[in-house]
Design an enzyme around this catalytic site. Structure first.
Site, PDB file in Angstrom:
ATOM      1  N   ILE A  60       0.900  -1.156   0.000  1.00 48.32           N
ATOM      2  CA  ILE A  60       0.000   0.000   0.000  1.00 48.32           C
ATOM      3  C   ILE A  60       0.941   1.210   0.000  1.00 48.32           C
ATOM      4  O   ILE A  60       1.890   1.267   0.790  1.00 48.32           O
ATOM      5  CB  ILE A  60      -0.945  -0.005   1.223  1.00 48.32           C
ATOM      6  CG1 ILE A  60      -1.887   1.214   1.224  1.00 48.32           C
ATOM      7  CG2 ILE A  60      -0.196  -0.099   2.540  1.00 48.32           C
ATOM      8  CD1 ILE A  60      -2.965   1.153   2.314  1.00 48.32           C
ATOM      9  N   SER A  61       0.721   2.144  -0.926  1.00 50.03           N
ATOM     10  CA  SER A  61       1.622   3.296  -1.069  1.00 50.03           C
ATOM     11  C   SER A  61       1.665   4.143   0.198  1.00 50.03           C
ATOM     12  O   SER A  61       0.696   4.200   0.957  1.00 50.03           O
ATOM     13  CB  SER A  61       1.176   4.182  -2.238  1.00 50.03           C
ATOM     14  OG  SER A  61       1.345   3.520  -3.461  1.00 50.03           O
ATOM     15  N   ALA A  62       2.785   4.823   0.383  1.00 52.18           N
ATOM     16  CA  ALA A  62       2.914   5.768   1.502  1.00 52.18           C
ATOM     17  C   ALA A  62       1.887   6.884   1.325  1.00 52.18           C
ATOM     18  O   ALA A  62       1.638   7.328   0.196  1.00 52.18           O
ATOM     19  CB  ALA A  62       4.316   6.352   1.519  1.00 52.18           C
TER      20      ALA A  62
END
Length: 216
Positions: A60-62
């Protein structure tokens, strides 16, 4: 007020300070419970500003990267958006907030198990304006084209031609390009189909696997 909301509020305040994000993007990020999109063992870390594993070698992207991409896309209510790489579904939820009930998010995920999990989470949270498709994201999704906006959450060797074709004139795309050295690009499709590319700086993403991406 639950502890997750308080952590989310602090995360958003930090993003506002560090990135000067718009009120619209800040409000969307405040509404979406990131902790629901991560595996249970990572929930305590959900509001820290870094990527987290979601299984199948995906992340999951930052939060700061989600915010930056949303700002670059300049999302408006009622837009139709194509997301390549559903992952957890978190980014799609933020975009769904920004395009509103009259907007639509089509998101493509190549890993069926992730697509199923993301779809379940999005439905449970009431995001009826998000459609999850299992397929090769590097080919886009012709059935719903053209799109006002397209964004890619995995790095590609170059901009996949189908995505250029499926972007509306006047539309914008955000995509990471490169392998060992990756850069985020803002692509704009001008009148007559003229393409403008702007390098927005170095990034780090998982590879886009597919016909117009990297080989598995």
């Amino acid at each position: 007020m639950d502890e997750y909301f308080e952590r989310r509020r602090r995360m958003v305040e930090k993003l506002k300070e560090e990135l000067n994000i718009s009120e619209r993007v800040a409000e969307a990020m405040l509404k979406v419970p990131r902790h629901v999109f991560v595996p249970p063992e990572y929930r305590r870390e959900a509001y820290n500003d870094y990527p987290l594993p979601i299984g199948y070698d995906q992340t999951i992207s930052a939060p700061h990267m989600v915010a930056i991409m949303c700002e670059l896309l300049d999302l408006k209510e009622g837009m139709k958006v194509l997301e390549i790489g559903t992952g957890s579904g978190y980014h799609a939820a933020i975009v769904a907030e920004l395009v509103g009930k009259d907007g639509k998010v089509i998101t493509i995920e190549r890993i069926p198990e992730l697509a199923k999990r993301a779809e379940k989470t999005l439905k449970e949270l009431g995001y009826d304006n998000v459609i999850v498709i299992v397929g090769d994201g590097s080919e886009g999704y012709k059935d719903e084209a053209p799109y006002d906006r397209i964004y890619v959450t995995a790095t590609a060797p170059e901009v996949p031609p189908p995505l250029i074709e499926q972007l509306k004139e006047g539309g914008k795309m955000v995509i990471p390009i490169g392998n060992f050295s990756q850069y985020l690009y803002l692509i704009e499709k001008k009148k007559g189909g003229k393409i403008e590319k702007r390098n927005m700086g170095p990034v780090r993403f998982v590879p886009l696997i597919g016909k117009f991406g990297f080989k598995d």
